[in-house]
Design a protein around this motif. Structure first.
Motif, PDB file in Angstrom:
ATOM      1  N   UNK A 129       0.952  -1.207   0.086  1.00 45.40           N
ATOM      2  CA  UNK A 129      -0.075  -0.077  -0.062  1.00 45.40           C
ATOM      3  C   UNK A 129       0.746   1.340   0.148  1.00 45.40           C
ATOM      4  N   UNK A 130       2.210   1.099   0.185  1.00 49.99           N
ATOM      5  CA  UNK A 130       2.971   2.446   0.535  1.00 49.99           C
ATOM      6  C   UNK A 130       4.332   1.956   0.354  1.00 49.99           C
ATOM      7  N   UNK A 131       5.268   2.599  -0.457  1.00 44.81           N
ATOM      8  CA  UNK A 131       6.821   2.409  -0.424  1.00 44.81           C
ATOM      9  C   UNK A 131       7.406   3.618  -0.498  1.00 44.81           C
ATOM     10  N   UNK A 132       8.582   3.673   0.298  1.00 40.57           N
ATOM     11  CA  UNK A 132       9.387   4.847   0.551  1.00 40.57           C
ATOM     12  C   UNK A 132      10.776   4.476   0.113  1.00 40.57           C
ATOM     13  N   UNK A 133      11.493   5.265  -0.705  1.00 42.09           N
ATOM     14  CA  UNK A 133      12.942   4.999  -1.012  1.00 42.09           C
ATOM     15  C   UNK A 133      13.878   5.645   0.199  1.00 42.09           C
TER      16      UNK A 133
END
Length: 413
Positions: A211-215
């Protein structure tokens, strides 16, 4: 010929495992490839000994620990019947790909190493791929979970592919949390991108959703903003594929912020030593994958491999903690190097790569029971394709379920 020892974080004479200087043109003429004589083989390492990811430098120190033990025992008897000691020449790259390339050029052209070993970082291995292919120099057992890089004929990894770990995490969630909503914190390099794509593929036919991804990057001073965004997504599961420092920050945030998701952390950031900055009480419940034995210095039991590791680490006065998984990876890498050297039919770079590409049930002191090194030229480039999941109980890791094997079936990058 004098060895130029680089200035770095470790004690210099201590970093370079010298074993006998190569002298005289007669010995040089015996070499089938640069960097090897009748009594010595020279191996180069470029790794991050300083900078924000200096913790990864424990890999280099782990290699040295194994090499010191082999040299103290007289060296390694190679396939041509000659016993050689191993010289290590180490350069610090701070995990900067351009510095890695500069270092490898120096190691090959000035120091005339036979091979480079344990090059850390996917971008770093990408940076040297074209060069090592042009110069036909082995890039042996690189520390990257992305095995298909820029110099396939002259490189091979050791640690499991990130696609293997992603698939193992997905299998755990499918079995235990089939409606999981995943928040992913990932390195914004091919490392993290490979893991992300593999995880997406592994859950694509299920009710599990990312539902969410952060680099993140290794230079980020903090990842709190990314973690706040992930928490706000409503995810109930956190998957972390970062370096040790950021992994610890993620674990601490997940608990202290009141989020408390199911947390799975890549083995590159999940050793007990790596979790200590997070507070071990905050790390309770963390799940990771592993292919190395759990080392208990106070109670090693009857495991001969662990006893060797503990004794060798003490003799080498190694700087990494006994439970540092990165130091253990380095020790296993040095062990794998010795196995390849002992099996090579000829003292040539080509023979080294031929051996590394055709490993058959090779055992290492620190590999978990049931895991061996296996490769098959042209078909299987992954030496380790089995993983055991573990969960942290606040003090040690305890196994979860049975071994997960992808032998011959590792998802491709």
């Amino acid at each position: 010929m004098p060895i130029r020892v680089p200035r770095g974080a470790f004690s210099l004479l201590h970093v370079v495992a010298l074993t006998g200087l190569m002298t005289g043109s007669a010995q040089a003429q015996e070499s089938e490839s640069p960097g090897i004589t009748s009594d010595a083989v020279r191996i180069g390492i470029s790794g991050p000994l300083t900078g924000p990811v200096a913790a990864i430098g424990a890999i280099t120190e782990g290699v040295r620990t194994k090499v010191d033990a082999i040299n103290a025992a007289g060296g390694v008897k190679m396939g041509d019947g000659k016993t050689r000691k191993i010289e290590l020449v180490v350069e610090d790259d701070g995990l900067d790909p351009q510095r890695t390339l500069t270092n490898v050029r120096k190691l090959v052209e000035r120091e005339e190493v036979f091979a480079v070993l344990a090059t850390a970082g996917t971008p770093n291995n990408q940076a040297i791929g074209r060069y090592i292919t042009q110069r036909e120099v082995p890039n042996l057992f690189m520390y990257s979970g992305v095995h298909e890089l820029a110099g396939p004929e002259w490189e091979i990894g050791l640690v499991p592919s990130f696609t293997t770990e992603a698939a193992a995490f997905a299998r755990y969630l499918l079995d235990t949390k089939p409606e999981a909503k995943i928040a992913l914190l990932y390195l914004n390099t091919e490392t993290g991108q490979t893991f992300q794509k593999a995880l997406e593929d592994a859950v694509s036919m299920s009710n599990i959703k990312i539902v969410a991804a952060q680099p993140v990057t290794s230079a980020d001073p903090t990842v709190e903003n990314q973690l706040s965004t992930l928490k706000a997504s409503g995810a109930d599961t956190l998957v972390v594929i970062t370096g040790p420092k950021q992994g610890a920050e993620a674990v601490r945030f997940a608990t202290e912020s009141g989020w408390n998701p199911t947390t799975l952390v890549s083995n590159i950031a999940a050793s007990v030593a790596s979790l200590k900055p997070a507070g071990l009480e905050n790390a309770k419940g963390v799940i990771t994958s592993q292919y190395l034995k759990q080392v208990n210095a106070k109670a090693p039991g009857d495991d001969a491999g662990i006893k060797h590791y503990i004794a060798d680490r003490e003799a080498a006065k190694a700087s990494f903690a006994i439970d540092d998984a990165l130091g253990q990876v380095g020790y296993a890498t040095g062990d794998a190097l010795v196995k390849v050297l002992s099996s090579m039919k000829e003292p040539t770079r080509a023979a080294m790569m031929e051996t590394a590409r055709n490993l058959d049930s090779v055992q290492l002191d620190l590999l978990l029971p049931g895991i061996t090194l296996n490769t098959k030229s042209g078909e299987d480039v992954y030496p380790i394709e089995s993983l055991q999941l573990f969960q942290f109980d606040g003090a040690t890791y305890q196994p979860v379920g049975s071994m997960i094997s992808f032998e011959g079936k590792t998802p491709s990058h």
